[in-house]
Design a protein around this motif. Structure first.
Motif, PDB file in Angstrom:
ATOM      1  N   ILE A 132       0.873  -1.172   0.000  1.00  0.00           N
ATOM      2  CA  ILE A 132       0.000   0.000   0.000  1.00  0.00           C
ATOM      3  C   ILE A 132       0.909   1.220   0.000  1.00  0.00           C
ATOM      4  CG2 ILE A 132      -0.228   0.096   2.518  1.00  0.00           C
ATOM      5  CD1 ILE A 132      -3.146   1.091   2.030  1.00  0.00           C
ATOM      6  N   ILE A 133       0.549   2.210  -0.794  1.00  0.00           N
ATOM      7  CA  ILE A 133       1.416   3.376  -0.979  1.00  0.00           C
ATOM      8  C   ILE A 133       0.607   4.641  -0.773  1.00  0.00           C
ATOM      9  CG2 ILE A 133       2.758   4.646  -2.705  1.00  0.00           C
ATOM     10  CD1 ILE A 133       3.497   1.862  -3.894  1.00  0.00           C
ATOM     11  N   ARG A 134       1.129   5.497   0.104  1.00  0.00           N
ATOM     12  CA  ARG A 134       0.421   6.751   0.381  1.00  0.00           C
ATOM     13  C   ARG A 134       0.262   7.559  -0.903  1.00  0.00           C
ATOM     14  NH1 ARG A 134       2.737  11.406   1.289  1.00  0.00           N
ATOM     15  NH2 ARG A 134       4.692  10.479   1.997  1.00  0.00           N
ATOM     16  N   GLY A 135      -0.967   7.959  -1.188  1.00  0.00           N
ATOM     17  CA  GLY A 135      -1.246   8.748  -2.377  1.00  0.00           C
ATOM     18  C   GLY A 135      -1.556   7.918  -3.605  1.00  0.00           C
ATOM     19  N   ARG A 136      -1.303   6.602  -3.525  1.00  0.00           N
ATOM     20  CA  ARG A 136      -1.552   5.736  -4.684  1.00  0.00           C
ATOM     21  C   ARG A 136      -2.394   4.512  -4.350  1.00  0.00           C
ATOM     22  NH1 ARG A 136       3.688   6.031  -8.698  1.00  0.00           N
ATOM     23  NH2 ARG A 136       3.604   8.292  -8.980  1.00  0.00           N
ATOM     24  N   LYS A 164       0.436   9.300  12.157  1.00  0.00           N
ATOM     25  CA  LYS A 164      -0.681  10.249  12.183  1.00  0.00           C
ATOM     26  C   LYS A 164      -1.906   9.709  11.440  1.00  0.00           C
ATOM     27  CE  LYS A 164       1.480  12.905   8.422  1.00  0.00           C
ATOM     28  NZ  LYS A 164       2.829  12.320   8.475  1.00  0.00           N
ATOM     29  N   GLY A 165      -1.807   8.475  10.926  1.00  0.00           N
ATOM     30  CA  GLY A 165      -2.963   7.825  10.331  1.00  0.00           C
ATOM     31  C   GLY A 165      -3.073   7.925   8.824  1.00  0.00           C
ATOM     32  N   ALA A 166      -1.989   8.303   8.137  1.00  0.00           N
ATOM     33  CA  ALA A 166      -2.050   8.465   6.677  1.00  0.00           C
ATOM     34  C   ALA A 166      -2.374   7.146   5.977  1.00  0.00           C
ATOM     35  CB  ALA A 166      -0.730   9.033   6.157  1.00  0.00           C
ATOM     36  N   ILE A 167      -1.751   6.057   6.425  1.00  0.00           N
ATOM     37  CA  ILE A 167      -2.004   4.766   5.790  1.00  0.00           C
ATOM     38  C   ILE A 167      -3.393   4.253   6.159  1.00  0.00           C
ATOM     39  CG2 ILE A 167      -1.308   2.335   5.770  1.00  0.00           C
ATOM     40  CD1 ILE A 167       0.396   4.156   3.986  1.00  0.00           C
ATOM     41  N   GLU A 170      -5.539   5.964   3.788  1.00  0.00           N
ATOM     42  CA  GLU A 170      -5.302   5.431   2.444  1.00  0.00           C
ATOM     43  C   GLU A 170      -6.024   4.092   2.265  1.00  0.00           C
ATOM     44  OE1 GLU A 170      -4.296   6.191  -1.088  1.00  0.00           O
ATOM     45  OE2 GLU A 170      -3.006   7.332   0.275  1.00  0.00           O
ATOM     46  N   LEU A 171      -5.965   3.267   3.294  1.00  0.00           N
ATOM     47  CA  LEU A 171      -6.624   1.959   3.240  1.00  0.00           C
ATOM     48  C   LEU A 171      -8.141   2.122   3.120  1.00  0.00           C
ATOM     49  CD1 LEU A 171      -6.356  -1.120   3.421  1.00  0.00           C
ATOM     50  CD2 LEU A 171      -6.480  -0.901   5.918  1.00  0.00           C
ATOM     51  N   TYR A 172      -8.701   3.050   3.878  1.00  0.00           N
ATOM     52  CA  TYR A 172     -10.146   3.299   3.821  1.00  0.00           C
ATOM     53  C   TYR A 172     -10.573   3.692   2.404  1.00  0.00           C
ATOM     54  CZ  TYR A 172     -14.652   5.565   4.526  1.00  0.00           C
ATOM     55  OH  TYR A 172     -15.974   5.934   4.408  1.00  0.00           O
ATOM     56  N   HIS A 173      -9.840   4.617   1.799  1.00  0.00           N
ATOM     57  CA  HIS A 173     -10.204   5.078   0.453  1.00  0.00           C
ATOM     58  C   HIS A 173     -10.011   3.962  -0.585  1.00  0.00           C
ATOM     59  CE1 HIS A 173     -10.994   9.111   1.752  1.00  0.00           C
ATOM     60  NE2 HIS A 173      -9.766   9.294   2.208  1.00  0.00           N
ATOM     61  N   SER A 174      -8.963   3.151  -0.410  1.00  0.00           N
ATOM     62  CA  SER A 174      -8.721   2.047  -1.340  1.00  0.00           C
ATOM     63  C   SER A 174      -9.836   1.014  -1.278  1.00  0.00           C
ATOM     64  CB  SER A 174      -7.382   1.372  -1.020  1.00  0.00           C
ATOM     65  OG  SER A 174      -6.300   2.215  -1.318  1.00  0.00           O
ATOM     66  N   PRO A 187     -12.394  -2.143   5.742  1.00  0.00           N
ATOM     67  CA  PRO A 187     -11.125  -1.402   5.719  1.00  0.00           C
ATOM     68  C   PRO A 187     -10.442  -1.284   7.076  1.00  0.00           C
ATOM     69  CG  PRO A 187     -12.950   0.143   5.758  1.00  0.00           C
ATOM     70  CD  PRO A 187     -13.566  -1.240   5.694  1.00  0.00           C
ATOM     71  N   SER A 188     -11.010  -1.878   8.115  1.00  0.00           N
ATOM     72  CA  SER A 188     -10.430  -1.720   9.455  1.00  0.00           C
ATOM     73  C   SER A 188      -9.012  -2.278   9.508  1.00  0.00           C
ATOM     74  CB  SER A 188     -11.295  -2.437  10.493  1.00  0.00           C
ATOM     75  OG  SER A 188     -12.586  -1.875  10.531  1.00  0.00           O
ATOM     76  N   LEU A 189      -8.127  -1.506  10.077  1.00  0.00           N
ATOM     77  CA  LEU A 189      -6.716  -1.870  10.179  1.00  0.00           C
ATOM     78  C   LEU A 189      -6.394  -2.295  11.610  1.00  0.00           C
ATOM     79  CD1 LEU A 189      -3.904  -1.936   8.764  1.00  0.00           C
ATOM     80  CD2 LEU A 189      -3.605   0.431   9.516  1.00  0.00           C
TER      81      LEU A 189
END
Length: 364
Positions: A132-136, A164-167, A170-174, A187-189
């Motif tokens: 998983i890649i931030r922004g992609r 800070k929760g960026a990934i 990202e996972l939620y949006h993916s 999407p729960s991590l």
């Protein structure tokens, strides 16, 4: 789904195949690592970080000694956190689940959760590691592969820790995008440590040193950071990575897993007393990061990396400006202070945060 039919899970990395299957394209001989200064300038000029690889940090003897001490000191805490989050995962998903760890920091945690479930519940659940890649976003080809292979199982995503929760976002949006394609994915991590208060499933919210954050590939199956660069990755490929076979002599990946697995035996019998209750994210960490951004005069919030794990990453593979620490006398920050010393990075005491430390990236 025909575009995904050519994908297969190939042997990759130094972990045992029964512990994890990496869904990654092998980029050995194709991608060359860039020096930190070159890479940082490229990133800050608009090149996405996933298009390049940093040169792997070769630990000094002093740093390796700190890693060994950290492992000895925190192995019990790691095992306890694994047991807590594993029980939460089982309670949420039931027995029909597949573990999907986020490469690469999530991979050893996923292996430990898998081993816990087998030790204490007799469950031998599948475990994959994907990019998983931030922004992609997440590797959609890998997720489609998993859903084809395990159509009835619930996917549970796993990572090492939160900053800070960026990934997490990202996972939620993916997953939202994948679900619009007809899949049904939660999407729960689940994480070992959630100091950022942004995951509902966690072993602890203490910002402590997870030993596998100390090293790079040599405690993560000899796998590099993941790469998404159209020069090497086609639309039908998994995201890519390198397998550093030349580092086999320095590999501590399986040793780390075995050390924590032995500690899991110590928590056997207390699992029924563990607190399995999920806790809704408050995103407290993100608010603290925004406060740091304002007080330190930092333009880009992505240049602020809170928590022990993220600070370690800044010192290992970015160009640091300085490191904020809550308590300069905290013995748990020995490896942070050692890395800062090796790289002439200033340390500043900053008591107004719940994180133990925070790495700030230099504007170049």
């Amino acid at each position: 789904m025909s575009q995904y039919n050519n994908q297969t899970a190939e042997a990759f990395g130094s972990y045992a195949r029964e512990d994890v299957q990496f869904l990654l394209k092998n980029l050995n001989g194709q991608v060359e690592e860039e020096g930190l200064e070159v890479r940082e300038k490229a990133i800050q000029s608009g090149v996405h970080y996933s298009e390049m690889l940093p040169i792997e940090y070769k630990p000094t003897k002093a740093y390796l000694n700190l890693y060994k001490r950290a492992l000895d000191h925190n192995k019990g805490k790691v095992a306890h956190a694994v047991s807590v989050v594993a029980e939460q995962i089982l309670k949420r998903n039931g027995n029909d689940l597949v573990l999907v760890s986020l490469a690469r920091a999530g991979t050893p945690i996923g292996i430990l959760v898998k081993r816990y479930l087998k030790l204490f519940h007799g469950l031998d659940v599948p475990h994959y590691s994907v990019s998983i890649i931030r922004g992609r976003g997440i590797d959609e080809n890998a997720i489609h592969y998993i859903k084809r292979s395990h159509p009835k199982e619930n996917i549970q995503f796993i990572d090492g820790w939160t900053g800070k929760g960026a990934i997490t976002q990202e996972l939620y949006h993916s997953c939202k995008k994948l679900n619009e394609q007809g899949l049904s994915i939660d999407p729960s991590l689940a994480v070992l440590a959630d100091p950022g208060h942004c995951s509902p499933l966690y072993g602890t919210r203490e910002d402590f040193l997870i030993p596998n954050a100390c090293l790079n590939s040599t405690v993560s199956g000899l796998v590099s950071r993941t790469v998404l660069n159209k020069n090497y990755i086609s639309e039908h490929d998994f995201h890519g990575a390198k397998y550093y076979t030349e580092l086999l002599g320095d590999d501590r990946s399986n040793e780390y897993i075995d050390v924590i697995t032995k500690e899991l035996d110590m928590v056997k019998g207390i699992s029924e007393f563990l607190d399995h209750q999920e806790s809704a994210p408050s995103w407290q960490g993100l608010e603290e990061v925004r406060s740091i951004q304002a007080k330190q005069g930092i333009e880009q919030i992505n240049h602020i990396k809170p928590g022990v794990g993220e600070t370690t990453r800044v010192l290992l593979r970015r160009v640091p400006w300085k490191v904020l620490v809550k308590d300069q006398e905290d013995p748990a920050l020995g490896h942070i202070l050692q890395l800062a010393k090796e790289n002439n990075v200033p340390i500043e005491e900053y008591k107004e945060m719940s994180y133990a430390c925070c790495g700030l990236i230099k504007k170049v």
